[in-house]
Scaffold this motif. Structure first.
Motif, short mmCIF file in Angstrom:
data_model
loop_
_atom_site.label_atom_id
_atom_site.label_comp_id
_atom_site.label_asym_id
_atom_site.label_seq_id
_atom_site.Cartn_x
_atom_site.Cartn_y
_atom_site.Cartn_z
N THR A 1 13.02 -20.98 15.47
CA THR A 1 12.00 -20.03 15.04
C THR A 1 12.63 -18.96 14.17
O THR A 1 13.87 -18.78 14.15
CB THR A 1 11.34 -19.36 16.25
N THR B 1 21.76 -20.92 5.80
CA THR B 1 20.90 -21.09 6.97
C THR B 1 20.03 -22.34 6.80
O THR B 1 19.93 -23.17 7.71
CB THR B 1 20.02 -19.84 7.17
N SER C 1 22.91 -8.51 9.24
CA SER C 1 22.12 -7.46 9.89
C SER C 1 22.51 -6.08 9.36
O SER C 1 21.65 -5.20 9.23
CB SER C 1 22.28 -7.51 11.42
N GLU D 1 12.46 -15.85 14.75
CA GLU D 1 13.09 -14.92 15.69
C GLU D 1 14.50 -15.39 16.05
O GLU D 1 15.45 -14.60 16.06
CB GLU D 1 12.23 -14.78 16.95
N GLN D 2 14.67 -16.67 16.32
CA GLN D 2 15.99 -17.21 16.65
C GLN D 2 16.94 -17.10 15.46
O GLN D 2 18.11 -16.74 15.63
CB GLN D 2 15.88 -18.67 17.10
N GLU E 1 16.52 -10.09 6.45
CA GLU E 1 15.64 -10.65 7.48
C GLU E 1 15.01 -11.93 6.97
O GLU E 1 14.53 -11.99 5.82
CB GLU E 1 14.55 -9.63 7.82
N ASN F 1 16.85 -14.90 13.03
CA ASN F 1 17.23 -13.49 12.86
C ASN F 1 18.18 -13.01 13.95
O ASN F 1 19.10 -12.25 13.68
CB ASN F 1 15.98 -12.61 12.77
N GLN F 2 18.00 -13.49 15.18
CA GLN F 2 18.90 -13.11 16.27
C GLN F 2 20.31 -13.61 16.04
O GLN F 2 21.28 -12.95 16.44
CB GLN F 2 18.38 -13.63 17.61
N GLN F 3 20.47 -14.77 15.39
CA GLN F 3 21.81 -15.31 15.11
C GLN F 3 22.62 -14.35 14.24
O GLN F 3 23.85 -14.42 14.25
CB GLN F 3 21.70 -16.65 14.39
N SER F 4 21.95 -13.52 13.49
CA SER F 4 22.64 -12.63 12.55
C SER F 4 22.94 -11.25 13.13
O SER F 4 23.48 -10.40 12.42
CB SER F 4 21.80 -12.48 11.27
N ASP F 5 22.59 -11.02 14.38
CA ASP F 5 22.89 -9.72 15.00
C ASP F 5 24.37 -9.40 14.89
O ASP F 5 25.22 -10.28 15.10
CB ASP F 5 22.47 -9.71 16.47
N ASN F 6 24.68 -8.15 14.55
CA ASN F 6 26.05 -7.65 14.46
C ASN F 6 26.90 -8.40 13.44
O ASN F 6 28.09 -8.66 13.66
CB ASN F 6 26.73 -7.68 15.84
#
Length: 143
Positions: A9, A69, A23, A11-12, A28, A14-19
């Motif tokens: 998704t 990605t 990010s 959301e998934q 986004e 975007n979460q992979q790119s945290d820190n």
């Protein structure tokens, strides 16, 4: 018909790119179609060069992020993709707003993939176009 072999998704993704650099720059992922990926980059002091306009390298970071990605989503689950070459043509400048990029596959093969990333400003004017070549590698057993 979707080209994606690894369904994730937004959301998934975007979460992979945290820190990460992604990010930090505010990139986004915003849309995932059957054969394309869209993402945005804010044009602000984080992404400016000293003359107050969008840094060309920031455009390339957006292109690399979207193409890489997308390539990994299109690869067989037992493979992963890494960049071989990227080029960018900077067509116009931006001082503020949002740079939006769309990655679309030109070639999805067993050993290489080629992606085109078109980027435009809030008014739809072309800002940059990039082409990214990816190597498709097999994951090692147990990795």
């Amino acid at each position: 018909m979707s080209i994606w072999k690894t369904p994730l998704t937004l959301e998934q993704l975007n979460q992979q790119s945290d820190n990460t650099l992604v990010s930090h720059l505010g990139i986004e992922m915003t849309e995932l179609g059957d054969d394309y990926l869209v993402g945005t980059l804010p044009v602000d002091p984080r992404t400016h060069q000293p003359f107050g306009i969008l840094h060309g390298g920031a455009s390339v970071v957006l292109a690399e992020t979207l193409g890489s990605t997308a390539a990994n989503l299109a690869a067989d689950p037992d493979c992963y993709c890494v960049g071989l070459e990227i080029n960018a043509n900077h067509l116009s400048s931006m001082r503020k707003g949002t740079l939006t990029g769309t990655a679309r596959a030109i070639h999805v093969g067993r050993s290489t993939q080629v992606w085109e990333i078109q980027m435009h400003n809030d008014q739809g004017k072309a800002v940059c176009i990039s082409r990214l070549t990816m190597a498709v590698l097999k994951r090692e057993a147990g990795a």
